[in-house]
Design a protein around this motif. Structure first.
Motif, PDB file in Angstrom:
ATOM      1  N   PHE A 293      -3.071  -0.736  11.462  1.00  0.00           N
ATOM      2  CA  PHE A 293      -3.361  -1.748  12.477  1.00  0.00           C
ATOM      3  C   PHE A 293      -3.122  -3.143  11.922  1.00  0.00           C
ATOM      4  O   PHE A 293      -2.443  -3.975  12.539  1.00  0.00           O
ATOM      5  CB  PHE A 293      -4.809  -1.602  12.949  1.00  0.00           C
ATOM      6  CG  PHE A 293      -5.184  -2.517  14.086  1.00  0.00           C
ATOM      7  CD1 PHE A 293      -5.200  -2.050  15.389  1.00  0.00           C
ATOM      8  CD2 PHE A 293      -5.533  -3.840  13.856  1.00  0.00           C
ATOM      9  CE1 PHE A 293      -5.555  -2.894  16.447  1.00  0.00           C
ATOM     10  CE2 PHE A 293      -5.882  -4.688  14.888  1.00  0.00           C
ATOM     11  CZ  PHE A 293      -5.888  -4.210  16.193  1.00  0.00           C
TER      12      PHE A 293
ATOM     13  N   ALA B 220      -2.271  -4.328  18.294  1.00  0.00           N
ATOM     14  CA  ALA B 220      -2.157  -4.981  16.983  1.00  0.00           C
ATOM     15  C   ALA B 220      -0.969  -5.929  16.949  1.00  0.00           C
ATOM     16  O   ALA B 220      -1.083  -7.080  16.510  1.00  0.00           O
ATOM     17  CB  ALA B 220      -2.027  -3.922  15.885  1.00  0.00           C
TER      18      ALA B 220
ATOM     19  N   SER C  61      -9.671  -3.749  14.272  1.00  0.00           N
ATOM     20  CA  SER C  61      -9.123  -2.592  13.563  1.00  0.00           C
ATOM     21  C   SER C  61     -10.172  -1.516  13.321  1.00  0.00           C
ATOM     22  O   SER C  61      -9.827  -0.359  13.070  1.00  0.00           O
ATOM     23  CB  SER C  61      -8.515  -3.029  12.224  1.00  0.00           C
ATOM     24  OG  SER C  61      -9.525  -3.412  11.298  1.00  0.00           O
TER      25      SER C  61
ATOM     26  N   GLY D 240      -7.440  -3.973   6.031  1.00  0.00           N
ATOM     27  CA  GLY D 240      -7.530  -3.009   7.120  1.00  0.00           C
ATOM     28  C   GLY D 240      -7.969  -1.633   6.643  1.00  0.00           C
ATOM     29  O   GLY D 240      -8.712  -0.931   7.335  1.00  0.00           O
TER      30      GLY D 240
END
Length: 232
Positions: free
Chosen positions: A164, A9, A152, A60
């Motif tokens: 993430f 990430a 993610s 996310g």
């Protein structure tokens, strides 16, 4: 393979920040933070980028929840491979997919309203305005953010997806902070050259998603656990 996700990430954020300089650069260059002390300027740019990261993290959480559902059904690995192959197809046949993939009309209207709101906040020089501007900018369609969101889903959890994308946002900050503070160094020609890296970044992410789907196994919660008797 799951344990590398936090590093992935941040790395994606760092690499994607070059794309951000090319695509989001005009907004960062227009931030009303070039008056006052250096501390105030840096604080304004930090708050703006914190707003972007908050929006990324919220998205996310949504995608992570989807990933958790796919993991529970036992099909997360196949979804990962499918997304990776779409990314690779977009790199090699961008015109074909570009003709087929269009944003729905309601979403186009939503984005138009977001841009209008951003124009209003660009006229403000206060920190709450910078935060809201960053949050709105985080919702504007961006190919690299979509790439990170697709990655993610591999976390397979709600909060994992949020974490993430938060790390992705943090990874984009160094270049965006530099752009917001020393804007003279980022000429239009430089931003154009940086944008040319985008296909390579998308290809790398696509390959990783396909490899992750092939190499990683998730528990299949859609099947009865061993040792549990199911009464019919």
């Amino acid at each position: 393979m799951i344990t590398v996700l936090p590093y992935l990430a941040i790395s994606m954020g760092l690499v994607s920040s070059f794309h951000c300089v090319g695509m989001c650069g005009p907004i960062a260059l227009a931030l009303p933070v070039h008056e006052g002390t250096r501390t105030r300027q840096i604080t304004g740019v930090l708050v703006y980028n914190a707003g972007r990261t908050l929006t990324y993290a919220a998205f996310g959480v949504i995608i992570g929840t989807l990933g958790a559902s796919l993991a529970w059904l036992g099909i997360l690995r196949y979804a990962s491979m499918a997304v990776g192959m779409v990314m690779l197809a977009y790199v090699f046949w961008p015109s074909v997919l570009g003709q087929q993939l269009h944003m729905p009309l309601f979403w186009q209207k939503t984005i138009h309203r977001l841009r209008q709101k951003m124009g209003l906040y660009l006229k403000r020089a206060d920190l709450p305005g910078m935060l809201l501007l960053g949050m709105l900018n985080g919702a504007i369609p961006c190919g690299m953010v979509y790439m990170a969101l697709a990655s993610s889903v591999a976390t397979g959890s709600t909060w994992g997806g949020g974490a993430f994308m938060a790390l992705f946002g943090l990874g984009t900050m160094p270049a965006m902070l530099a752009l917001g503070i020393v804007k003279q160094q980022f000429t239009p020609a430089l931003r154009t050259r940086i944008r040319k890296l985008t296909p390579l970044l998308v290809a790398i992410a696509g390959i990783w998603l396909v490899a992750r789907g092939v190499m990683t196994s998730y528990p299949d919660h859609s099947k009865p656990a061993a040792g549990i008797t199911i009464c019919r």
